[in-house]
Design a protein around this motif. Structure first.
Motif, PDB file in Angstrom:
ATOM      1  N   ARG A 140       0.832  -1.205   0.000  1.00 31.37           N
ATOM      2  CA  ARG A 140       0.000   0.000   0.000  1.00 31.37           C
ATOM      3  C   ARG A 140       0.866   1.253   0.000  1.00 31.37           C
ATOM      4  O   ARG A 140       0.616   2.206  -0.751  1.00 31.37           O
ATOM      5  CB  ARG A 140      -0.926   0.003   1.216  1.00 31.37           C
ATOM      6  N   ALA A 141       1.907   1.239   0.833  1.00 31.25           N
ATOM      7  CA  ALA A 141       2.790   2.406   0.915  1.00 31.25           C
ATOM      8  C   ALA A 141       3.481   2.678  -0.419  1.00 31.25           C
ATOM      9  O   ALA A 141       3.627   3.834  -0.840  1.00 31.25           O
ATOM     10  CB  ALA A 141       3.820   2.195   2.022  1.00 31.25           C
ATOM     11  N   VAL A 142       3.911   1.610  -1.100  1.00 36.15           N
ATOM     12  CA  VAL A 142       4.621   1.777  -2.374  1.00 36.15           C
ATOM     13  C   VAL A 142       3.676   2.267  -3.467  1.00 36.15           C
ATOM     14  O   VAL A 142       3.995   3.203  -4.211  1.00 36.15           O
ATOM     15  CB  VAL A 142       5.291   0.455  -2.783  1.00 36.15           C
ATOM     16  N   VAL A 143       2.503   1.644  -3.579  1.00 34.25           N
ATOM     17  CA  VAL A 143       1.582   1.994  -4.662  1.00 34.25           C
ATOM     18  C   VAL A 143       0.976   3.377  -4.438  1.00 34.25           C
ATOM     19  O   VAL A 143       0.861   4.179  -5.370  1.00 34.25           O
ATOM     20  CB  VAL A 143       0.483   0.931  -4.806  1.00 34.25           C
ATOM     21  N   TRP A 144       0.606   3.675  -3.208  1.00 32.37           N
ATOM     22  CA  TRP A 144      -0.023   4.966  -2.923  1.00 32.37           C
ATOM     23  C   TRP A 144       0.993   6.068  -2.622  1.00 32.37           C
ATOM     24  O   TRP A 144       0.676   7.246  -2.697  1.00 32.37           O
ATOM     25  CB  TRP A 144      -1.013   4.828  -1.773  1.00 32.37           C
ATOM     26  N   GLY A 145       2.213   5.678  -2.264  1.00 35.27           N
ATOM     27  CA  GLY A 145       3.287   6.642  -2.129  1.00 35.27           C
ATOM     28  C   GLY A 145       3.167   7.633  -0.980  1.00 35.27           C
ATOM     29  O   GLY A 145       3.695   8.743  -1.066  1.00 35.27           O
ATOM     30  N   GLN A 146       2.499   7.236   0.091  1.00 33.45           N
ATOM     31  CA  GLN A 146       2.290   8.157   1.210  1.00 33.45           C
ATOM     32  C   GLN A 146       3.232   7.821   2.361  1.00 33.45           C
ATOM     33  O   GLN A 146       3.336   6.669   2.782  1.00 33.45           O
ATOM     34  CB  GLN A 146       0.836   8.102   1.684  1.00 33.45           C
ATOM     35  N   ASP A 147       3.899   8.856   2.888  1.00 36.84           N
ATOM     36  CA  ASP A 147       4.849   8.654   3.976  1.00 36.84           C
ATOM     37  C   ASP A 147       4.176   8.103   5.223  1.00 36.84           C
ATOM     38  O   ASP A 147       4.793   7.340   5.978  1.00 36.84           O
ATOM     39  CB  ASP A 147       5.562   9.967   4.299  1.00 36.84           C
ATOM     40  N   THR A 148       2.932   8.500   5.471  1.00 41.43           N
ATOM     41  CA  THR A 148       2.230   7.982   6.655  1.00 41.43           C
ATOM     42  C   THR A 148       2.061   6.475   6.569  1.00 41.43           C
ATOM     43  O   THR A 148       2.189   5.763   7.573  1.00 41.43           O
ATOM     44  CB  THR A 148       0.859   8.648   6.814  1.00 41.43           C
ATOM     45  N   HIS A 149       1.810   5.964   5.379  1.00 41.74           N
ATOM     46  CA  HIS A 149       1.663   4.523   5.209  1.00 41.74           C
ATOM     47  C   HIS A 149       3.002   3.815   5.381  1.00 41.74           C
ATOM     48  O   HIS A 149       3.060   2.702   5.906  1.00 41.74           O
ATOM     49  CB  HIS A 149       1.076   4.210   3.841  1.00 41.74           C
ATOM     50  N   LYS A 150       4.089   4.440   4.953  1.00 37.69           N
ATOM     51  CA  LYS A 150       5.413   3.860   5.162  1.00 37.69           C
ATOM     52  C   LYS A 150       5.729   3.762   6.651  1.00 37.69           C
ATOM     53  O   LYS A 150       6.311   2.777   7.110  1.00 37.69           O
ATOM     54  CB  LYS A 150       6.473   4.676   4.435  1.00 37.69           C
ATOM     55  N   ALA A 151       5.367   4.785   7.408  1.00 37.39           N
ATOM     56  CA  ALA A 151       5.624   4.772   8.848  1.00 37.39           C
ATOM     57  C   ALA A 151       4.832   3.663   9.534  1.00 37.39           C
ATOM     58  O   ALA A 151       5.346   2.972  10.434  1.00 37.39           O
ATOM     59  CB  ALA A 151       5.273   6.133   9.445  1.00 37.39           C
ATOM     60  N   VAL A 152       3.582   3.483   9.116  1.00 36.11           N
ATOM     61  CA  VAL A 152       2.766   2.404   9.683  1.00 36.11           C
ATOM     62  C   VAL A 152       3.388   1.047   9.370  1.00 36.11           C
ATOM     63  O   VAL A 152       3.516   0.184  10.247  1.00 36.11           O
ATOM     64  CB  VAL A 152       1.326   2.485   9.134  1.00 36.11           C
ATOM     65  N   ALA A 153       3.791   0.856   8.130  1.00 35.85           N
ATOM     66  CA  ALA A 153       4.390  -0.420   7.738  1.00 35.85           C
ATOM     67  C   ALA A 153       5.680  -0.686   8.496  1.00 35.85           C
ATOM     68  O   ALA A 153       5.937  -1.813   8.940  1.00 35.85           O
ATOM     69  CB  ALA A 153       4.641  -0.429   6.227  1.00 35.85           C
ATOM     70  N   ALA A 154       6.508   0.343   8.664  1.00 32.96           N
ATOM     71  CA  ALA A 154       7.773   0.174   9.385  1.00 32.96           C
ATOM     72  C   ALA A 154       7.527  -0.220  10.835  1.00 32.96           C
ATOM     73  O   ALA A 154       8.256  -1.041  11.408  1.00 32.96           O
ATOM     74  CB  ALA A 154       8.593   1.455   9.311  1.00 32.96           C
ATOM     75  N   ASN A 155       6.486   0.344  11.442  1.00 26.56           N
ATOM     76  CA  ASN A 155       6.151  -0.004  12.822  1.00 26.56           C
ATOM     77  C   ASN A 155       5.739  -1.470  12.934  1.00 26.56           C
ATOM     78  O   ASN A 155       6.164  -2.186  13.856  1.00 26.56           O
ATOM     79  CB  ASN A 155       5.025   0.894  13.325  1.00 26.56           C
ATOM     80  N   TRP A 156       4.952  -1.957  11.978  1.00 23.82           N
ATOM     81  CA  TRP A 156       4.557  -3.359  11.990  1.00 23.82           C
ATOM     82  C   TRP A 156       5.749  -4.270  11.741  1.00 23.82           C
ATOM     83  O   TRP A 156       5.830  -5.364  12.316  1.00 23.82           O
ATOM     84  CB  TRP A 156       3.463  -3.611  10.951  1.00 23.82           C
ATOM     85  N   THR A 157       6.684  -3.847  10.904  1.00 19.28           N
ATOM     86  CA  THR A 157       7.878  -4.654  10.669  1.00 19.28           C
ATOM     87  C   THR A 157       8.647  -4.875  11.969  1.00 19.28           C
ATOM     88  O   THR A 157       9.126  -5.985  12.241  1.00 19.28           O
ATOM     89  CB  THR A 157       8.781  -3.981   9.624  1.00 19.28           C
ATOM     90  N   GLN A 158       8.767  -3.852  12.788  1.00 21.61           N
ATOM     91  CA  GLN A 158       9.463  -3.998  14.065  1.00 21.61           C
ATOM     92  C   GLN A 158       8.791  -5.034  14.954  1.00 21.61           C
ATOM     93  O   GLN A 158       9.457  -5.725  15.737  1.00 21.61           O
ATOM     94  CB  GLN A 158       9.506  -2.651  14.781  1.00 21.61           C
ATOM     95  N   ARG A 159       7.487  -5.175  14.829  1.00 17.75           N
ATOM     96  CA  ARG A 159       6.757  -6.121  15.666  1.00 17.75           C
ATOM     97  C   ARG A 159       7.024  -7.577  15.286  1.00 17.75           C
ATOM     98  O   ARG A 159       6.640  -8.493  16.017  1.00 17.75           O
ATOM     99  CB  ARG A 159       5.253  -5.819  15.590  1.00 17.75           C
ATOM    100  N   LEU A 160       7.678  -7.803  14.165  1.00 14.54           N
ATOM    101  CA  LEU A 160       7.994  -9.174  13.752  1.00 14.54           C
ATOM    102  C   LEU A 160       9.169  -9.766  14.518  1.00 14.54           C
ATOM    103  O   LEU A 160       9.339 -10.987  14.552  1.00 14.54           O
ATOM    104  CB  LEU A 160       8.320  -9.204  12.252  1.00 14.54           C
ATOM    105  N   LEU A 161       9.993  -8.937  15.114  1.00 11.27           N
ATOM    106  CA  LEU A 161      11.268  -9.394  15.674  1.00 11.27           C
ATOM    107  C   LEU A 161      11.147 -10.570  16.636  1.00 11.27           C
ATOM    108  O   LEU A 161      11.968 -11.498  16.575  1.00 11.27           O
ATOM    109  CB  LEU A 161      11.985  -8.224  16.344  1.00 11.27           C
ATOM    110  N   PRO A 162      10.153 -10.627  17.548  1.00 10.36           N
ATOM    111  CA  PRO A 162      10.071 -11.777  18.454  1.00 10.36           C
ATOM    112  C   PRO A 162       9.922 -13.118  17.752  1.00 10.36           C
ATOM    113  O   PRO A 162      10.279 -14.162  18.314  1.00 10.36           O
ATOM    114  CB  PRO A 162       8.840 -11.460  19.318  1.00 10.36           C
ATOM    115  N   ARG A 163       9.432 -13.129  16.513  1.00 18.54           N
ATOM    116  CA  ARG A 163       9.258 -14.394  15.802  1.00 18.54           C
ATOM    117  C   ARG A 163      10.587 -15.055  15.452  1.00 18.54           C
ATOM    118  O   ARG A 163      10.630 -16.239  15.102  1.00 18.54           O
ATOM    119  CB  ARG A 163       8.463 -14.161  14.512  1.00 18.54           C
TER     120      ARG A 163
END
Length: 317
Positions: A57-80
């Motif tokens: 979504r962030a890439v296709v729509w090109g919005q910085d707010t969406h990139k920030a949301v995606a980056a936050n979710w990526t950090q949540r993967l670390l415990p896996r």
């Protein structure tokens, strides 16, 4: 093209709906007869696909707010990274390494590195591959499976671990693919009979894995990639499981020949026709359901439609 673009836009709007409904939890699947998604706290085996959708979504729509949301979710993967399962490669491949390739995000690179290190550590020289692991099973029988192959190759090649990725891929080809190109998705490594038969999504996972391997690891894997693709085109041109169809379309678009690209685009067009105005791709098979909305199906459908419409130049794995 307009139908494909409308379908892609509907999927990305659907991401916003799922985001509101799931809150801080990872969506996994939804029975289309029920309004709510089944969610997990840590993502289960499919968390990377949800995070990957947010990055798409962030890439296709090109919005910085969406990139920030995606980056936050990526950090949540670390415990896996601590879980004993080869599906960690899916989590960190699609949720971190692929986003780094798409956006160059530093957070994604950091998380992908941690995931790659964990996956590489699980390589077992006794069998020459990374076993399925015990995180999602009650038994302790060592098994090999194709589901995470594309994630393994994507993640390990991103991290420079191409030798391990190559050995893992070659061993799975020997164990799981017959002479005709038919795939058995999982086999025992301890001599016990397998209770996993050939099935559509398993074959599609294998197709994608070998196609990615041919791209990243060299033409030595192109033979098995095309063999599994040919079996699919002959026997499963449009399976009942729409998530299998979406994965297969991604595999066909990953292969280097025009024949497979044309088949992948045709399958993407059929998938677009299954996506309703709300962005729902029903017909996924999971958890004894034959008409589920599943997060990995939506992810791969979004990816192939993004390529088919030119919204992204190429599939990023």
């Amino acid at each position: 093209m307009n139908a494909l673009k409308h379908a892609l836009d509907a999927i990305l709007r659907r991401v916003e709906h799922i985001e509101r409904e799931s809150g801080a939890r990872f969506p996994l699947y939804r029975d289309t007869q029920r309004p709510s998604w089944t969610t997990t706290a840590r993502g289960s085996w499919a968390g990377g696909f949800w995070v990957g959708l947010l990055w798409l979504r962030a890439v296709v729509w090109g919005q910085d707010t969406h990139k920030a949301v995606a980056a936050n979710w990526t950090q949540r993967l670390l415990p896996r990274a601590e879980d004993d399962t080869v599906t960690r490669a899916m989590t960190f491949g699609y949720g971190a390494a692929v986003p780094h390739r798409l956006c160059g995000d530093a957070t994604a690179a950091k998380i992908a590195t941690a995931g790659a290190r964990a996956v590489a550590t699980s390589f077992d020289p006794r069998w020459g591959l990374i076993p399925v692991g015990t995180a999602f099973t009650q038994d302790r029988i060592p098994r090999a499976g194709v589901d995470a192959l594309a994630g393994v190759v994507t993640l390990l090649s991103w991290a420079g671990q191409t030798e391990l990725a190559d050995r893992h891929t070659a061993r799975l080809a020997a164990l799981c693919v017959d002479q005709a190109g038919k795939v058995c998705a999982e086999v025992s490594l301890a001599g016990a009979p397998s209770d996993v038969r050939a099935w559509d999504r398993g074959h599609a996972w294998a197709m994608l894995g070998f196609a990615v391997a041919a791209n990243h690891l060299g033409e030595a894997h192109l033979g098995v990639a095309t063999k599994t693709a040919e079996w699919w085109l002959t026997h499963r041109p449009l399976p009942d499981d729409t998530s299998a169809a979406a994965i297969a379309a991604a595999a066909l678009l990953t292969l280097p020949h025009d024949r497979y690209r044309s088949a992948g685009l045709a399958l993407a067009d059929r998938l677009a026709g299954r996506i309703d105005v709300n962005g729902v791709l029903a017909g996924g098979h999971y958890a004894d359901l034959n008409s589920a909305e599943v997060i990995w199906g939506t992810y791969f459908a979004g990816c192939v439609l993004a390529v088919a419409t030119g919204s992204v130049a190429t599939l990023p794995w």
